[in-house]
Enzyme design. Structure first.
Site, PDB file in Angstrom:
ATOM      1  N   SER A 149       0.856  -1.192   0.000  1.00 17.90           N
ATOM      2  CA  SER A 149       0.000   0.000   0.000  1.00 17.90           C
ATOM      3  C   SER A 149       0.887   1.237   0.000  1.00 17.90           C
ATOM      4  O   SER A 149       1.966   1.233   0.611  1.00 17.90           O
ATOM      5  CB  SER A 149      -0.869   0.011   1.262  1.00 17.90           C
ATOM      6  N   TYR A 162      -2.229  -1.056  10.313  1.00 16.90           N
ATOM      7  CA  TYR A 162      -2.317  -1.636   8.961  1.00 16.90           C
ATOM      8  C   TYR A 162      -1.017  -1.362   8.185  1.00 16.90           C
ATOM      9  O   TYR A 162      -0.464  -2.264   7.539  1.00 16.90           O
ATOM     10  CB  TYR A 162      -3.529  -1.021   8.257  1.00 16.90           C
TER      11      TYR A 162
END
Ligand code: NDP
Length: 255
Positions: A149, A162
């Site tokens: 990400s 995360y």
């Protein structure tokens, strides 16, 4: 003739979203694709049916990741699925795409050890041990792609836990790249920015526009755009790229 004819691919988390687009693209390029999912069998079967209707080859493989025995279950079922479609028990392409993220994120002060452990189990531990197991059946010339990400390069406090999991995932790429080069296997990271994964929030025009503002192109990405980057790395033109972090955020990281 497709560039991935006679190749076998496993895409984790391919029932929906980015993984689905990757599975469809690799199948369109000629690969036999194992469409992995956790619980949404209807979505997985729909993905498989779509691929088959378009002339490709695919089958679904269910295995919840982040629980004890997950890798054994995944590879037992992969082996069974492959036996029905080919006489090879090998994996030319592995895409570690499955991932979990709490929708609104977790403020740093709200992160609990339980939430942290769950995120790490699914997003970092599972890909490591899937990669380790896969490598027992990946031949020379194999390709591994980890879906991270842009959040490992872009501060969003609610995504701290995360983003830590994705930072860990990127280490799998870096260190394995050296380890696997003697076998002619490449491993790379693809980092999407905000990408339409079919979630209802992407149908709300105001939310979509707000999310799109982060990108230099002022729009959210499509799952197919991420799949295109993966297809490059999985295909014949990707053979000289390994250990790389590929920004697929539509210029979000430009600031
Ligand atoms: P989705 O939430 O749309 O789909 C997630 C997929 O992963 C589904 O196939 C789901 O299976 C599977 N999955 C989720 N949890 C588990 C689990 N515990 N065990 C096994 N399978 C599981 O995800 P996206 O398409 O949005 O994201 C794909 C990847 O891209 C993720 O790694 C995500 O972190 C990353 N990413 C996404 C971005 C985005 O904006 N969409 C941005 C940056 C990175 P099932 O259908 O059965 O639930």
């Amino acid at each position: 003739m497709g560039v991935l004819d006679n190749k076998i691919a496993l895409v984790t988390g391919a029932s929906r979203g980015i993984g689905k687009a990757i599975a469809e693209r690799l199948a369109r390029d000629g690969a036999l694709v194992a469409v992995h999912y956790a619980s949404n069998s209807e979505a997985a079967e729909k993905t498989v049916a779509g691929i088959v209707e378009s002339g490709g080859s695919a089958f679904a493989v269910q295995a919840e990741l982040g629980v004890p025995g997950d890798v054994d279950t995944l590879f037992d079922r992969l082996r069974a699925g492959l036996a029905e479609h080919t006489d090879r028990y090998e994996l030319d392409i592995l895409v570690n795409n499955a991932g979990e993220q709490t929708a609104a994120g977790l403020a740093p002060e709200d992160i609990t050890p339980e939430a942290f452990d769950r995120l790490f189990a699914v997003n970092a531990k599972a890909p490591l041990f899937i990669t380790q197991r896969a490598l027992t059946i990946v031949p020379e010339g194999g390709r591994i792609i980890n879906i991270s990400s842009g959040l490992t390069r872009f501060a969003v406090p609610e995504q701290l836990a995360y983003s830590m999991t994705k930072g860990a995932l990127e280490q799998i790429t870096l260190h394995y790249a050296r380890h696997l080069a003697p076998r002619g296997i490449t491993i790379n990271t693809v980092a999407p920015g905000i990408t339409d994964n079919g979630s209802p929030v992407f149908s709300i025009p105001e939310a979509r526009e707000q999310m799109g503002r982060l990108s230099a192109f002022k729009r959210v990405g499509t799952a197919e755009e991420i799949a295109g980057v993966v297809a490059f790395l999985a295909g014949p033109d990707g053979g000289w790229t390994t250990g790389a972090f590929i920004d697929a955020t539509g210029g979000t990281l430009l600031g």
